[in-house]
Design an enzyme around this catalytic site. Structure first.
Site, PDB file in Angstrom:
ATOM      1  N   LYS A  72     -39.349 -38.431 -28.175  1.00 39.75           N
ATOM      2  CA  LYS A  72     -38.067 -38.799 -28.760  1.00 39.75           C
ATOM      3  C   LYS A  72     -38.168 -38.582 -30.268  1.00 39.75           C
ATOM      4  O   LYS A  72     -39.245 -38.800 -30.853  1.00 39.75           O
ATOM      5  CB  LYS A  72     -37.760 -40.280 -28.445  1.00 39.75           C
ATOM      6  N   CYS A  97     -28.960 -33.996 -35.079  1.00 40.30           N
ATOM      7  CA  CYS A  97     -28.446 -35.165 -34.358  1.00 40.30           C
ATOM      8  C   CYS A  97     -26.990 -35.438 -34.771  1.00 40.30           C
ATOM      9  O   CYS A  97     -26.713 -35.647 -35.951  1.00 40.30           O
ATOM     10  CB  CYS A  97     -29.299 -36.401 -34.638  1.00 40.30           C
ATOM     11  N   LYS A 132     -34.943 -28.073 -34.582  1.00 41.21           N
ATOM     12  CA  LYS A 132     -33.956 -28.219 -33.495  1.00 41.21           C
ATOM     13  C   LYS A 132     -32.577 -28.049 -34.114  1.00 41.21           C
ATOM     14  O   LYS A 132     -32.220 -28.746 -35.066  1.00 41.21           O
ATOM     15  CB  LYS A 132     -34.092 -29.617 -32.870  1.00 41.21           C
ATOM     16  N   SER A 172     -27.073 -31.027 -28.292  1.00 38.48           N
ATOM     17  CA  SER A 172     -25.777 -31.199 -27.632  1.00 38.48           C
ATOM     18  C   SER A 172     -24.652 -30.620 -28.501  1.00 38.48           C
ATOM     19  O   SER A 172     -24.791 -30.479 -29.712  1.00 38.48           O
ATOM     20  CB  SER A 172     -25.518 -32.682 -27.377  1.00 38.48           C
ATOM     21  N   ASN A 217     -23.369 -38.417 -24.879  1.00 38.14           N
ATOM     22  CA  ASN A 217     -24.201 -39.491 -25.433  1.00 38.14           C
ATOM     23  C   ASN A 217     -23.931 -39.689 -26.900  1.00 38.14           C
ATOM     24  O   ASN A 217     -23.573 -38.748 -27.624  1.00 38.14           O
ATOM     25  CB  ASN A 217     -25.694 -39.192 -25.212  1.00 38.14           C
ATOM     26  N   SER A 218     -24.098 -40.934 -27.313  1.00 35.15           N
ATOM     27  CA  SER A 218     -24.151 -41.244 -28.737  1.00 35.15           C
ATOM     28  C   SER A 218     -25.233 -42.302 -28.910  1.00 35.15           C
ATOM     29  O   SER A 218     -24.958 -43.475 -29.157  1.00 35.15           O
ATOM     30  CB  SER A 218     -22.806 -41.746 -29.252  1.00 35.15           C
ATOM     31  N   LEU A 222     -30.223 -42.156 -32.324  1.00 34.88           N
ATOM     32  CA  LEU A 222     -31.658 -42.083 -32.644  1.00 34.88           C
ATOM     33  C   LEU A 222     -32.440 -43.385 -32.412  1.00 34.88           C
ATOM     34  O   LEU A 222     -33.238 -43.803 -33.273  1.00 34.88           O
ATOM     35  CB  LEU A 222     -31.876 -41.609 -34.092  1.00 34.88           C
TER      36      LEU A 222
HETATM   37  C1  SIN Z   1     -29.451 -39.452 -30.366  1.00 30.88           C
HETATM   38  O1  SIN Z   1     -30.419 -40.200 -30.408  1.00 30.88           O
HETATM   39  O2  SIN Z   1     -28.340 -39.798 -30.802  1.00 30.88           O
HETATM   40  C2  SIN Z   1     -29.572 -38.088 -29.790  1.00 30.88           C
HETATM   41  C3  SIN Z   1     -30.505 -37.281 -30.585  1.00 30.88           C
HETATM   42  C4  SIN Z   1     -30.001 -35.927 -30.916  1.00 30.88           C
HETATM   43  O3  SIN Z   1     -28.971 -35.492 -30.398  1.00 30.88           O
HETATM   44  O4  SIN Z   1     -30.650 -35.274 -31.726  1.00 30.88           O
END
Ligand code: SIN
Length: 311
Positions: A45, A131, A165, A195, A69-70, A73
């Protein structure tokens, strides 16, 4: 013999499939499960300097064609993942793993990367520039000036293998501009894509996640064409030393095959792993091998990047 072995950033992996950061990677227990599966490796993660609880729940929902998702982090903090990886590299020195990380500010990113640089960690680092879910913090890689500045500063002191990323880009000019920046640096890889940020999914008359009044990153089947476009656009534009990890919309061996055809050297499972569990690695590996066997391909290099165009 058909093989899905791959090489990324100078390291060998027995399989080209792995998890995507955010899925099955929050704790050591989850990471051990991925490690002990047929996946070639794992990524943690995304770690911030300190533990984060993340956004309020519900913050992840499976939906028919993917997920929204939201998360914001949530993570255990850098020390948790780094200590685990240091212990693991003693235990399994022949394997290589990925540490995902980003700071809540450029300064925090530098603090984290300096700690990793000073440590004995000998794996790959994935700097998450994408993110979409932290309120008030835009996706870094959509700001090209900021991205160039961060990478310029990072490579003044960071000497370990590092990749980034990325969020999806949607315009040819943006592919050109982003690639021109990335090509200036000794990046080992780019990971396309995180995403699709800030989608909205509605059931009856309501959003399905709480943070940001329902806006969240979209994953799964919805995003495969965008993911493939990003993988291929960067495969066409980046110097060969910068390899591509393909992420987005991988439900089947055929999807993994398409990512590799577009230029990916490694393929990550996100929503599919979340929905199906660890069995997804075995199933998708077998499906990919069956396609390769049918086409007479023995290794990924036989078809990687060889997407055919119409004259
Ligand atoms: C998140 O933890 O909100 C997702 C992480 C991400 O999309 O980089």
């Amino acid at each position: 013999m058909v093989s899905t072995k791959t090489v990324l950033g100078g390291f060998e992996f027995d399989n080209c499939l792995m998890n995507a950061a955010g899925v099955w990677c929050m704790t050591k227990e989850e990471l051990e499960e991925v490690k002990d599966s047929v996946a070639g490796t794992f990524v943690t993660k995304t770690a911030t300097l300190d533990y984060r609880a993340g956004n309020p729940e519900p913050r992840y929902q499976n939906v028919p064609l993917g997920s929204i998702n939201s998360m914001g982090l949530p993570n255990q903090g850098l020390t948790y993942y780094l200590d685990y990886l240091l212990e693991l590299q003693e235990r399994e020195p022949e394997r290589t793993f990925f540490l995902s990380l980003v700071g809540m500010s450029p300064n925090e990113t530098h603090t984290i990367l300096k700690q990793v640089e000073a440590s004995n960690f000998n794996g790959l680092v994935e700097l998450n520039l994408s993110c979409p879910n932290v309120p008030g913090k835009p996706q870094i890689a959509y700001d090209f000036e900021m991205t160039e500045q961060i990478l310029s500063e990072v490579f003044q002191y960071f000497t370990k293998p590092l990749g980034i990323k990325l969020p999806p880009y949607f315009d040819i000019v943006h592919f050109d501009q982003a690639a021109a920046i990335f090509n200036q640096f000794p990046l080992r890889f780019v990971n396309c894509v995180n995403s699709i940020g800030n989608g909205l999914y509605i059931e009856d008359e309501s959003v399905v996640i709480k943070p940001k009044n329902g806006f969240g990153g979209i994953g799964g089947e919805y995003i495969k064409p965008t993911a493939l476009a990003n993988v291929h656009a960067f495969y066409q534009r980046l110097k060969p030393e910068i390899q591509i990890i393909g992420t987005g919309g991988v439900l089947t061996g055929r999807d993994a095959f398409e990512h590799i055809l577009c230029g990916a050297s490694m393929v990550q499972l996100g929503t599919t792993l979340q929905k199906e569990g660890m069995e997804a690695f075995q199933r998708i590996t077998e499906e990919l091998k069956a396609i390769m066997a049918e086409k007479g391909y023995e290794k990924l290099a036989d078809f990687r990047g060889k997407l055919q165009y119409i004259d």
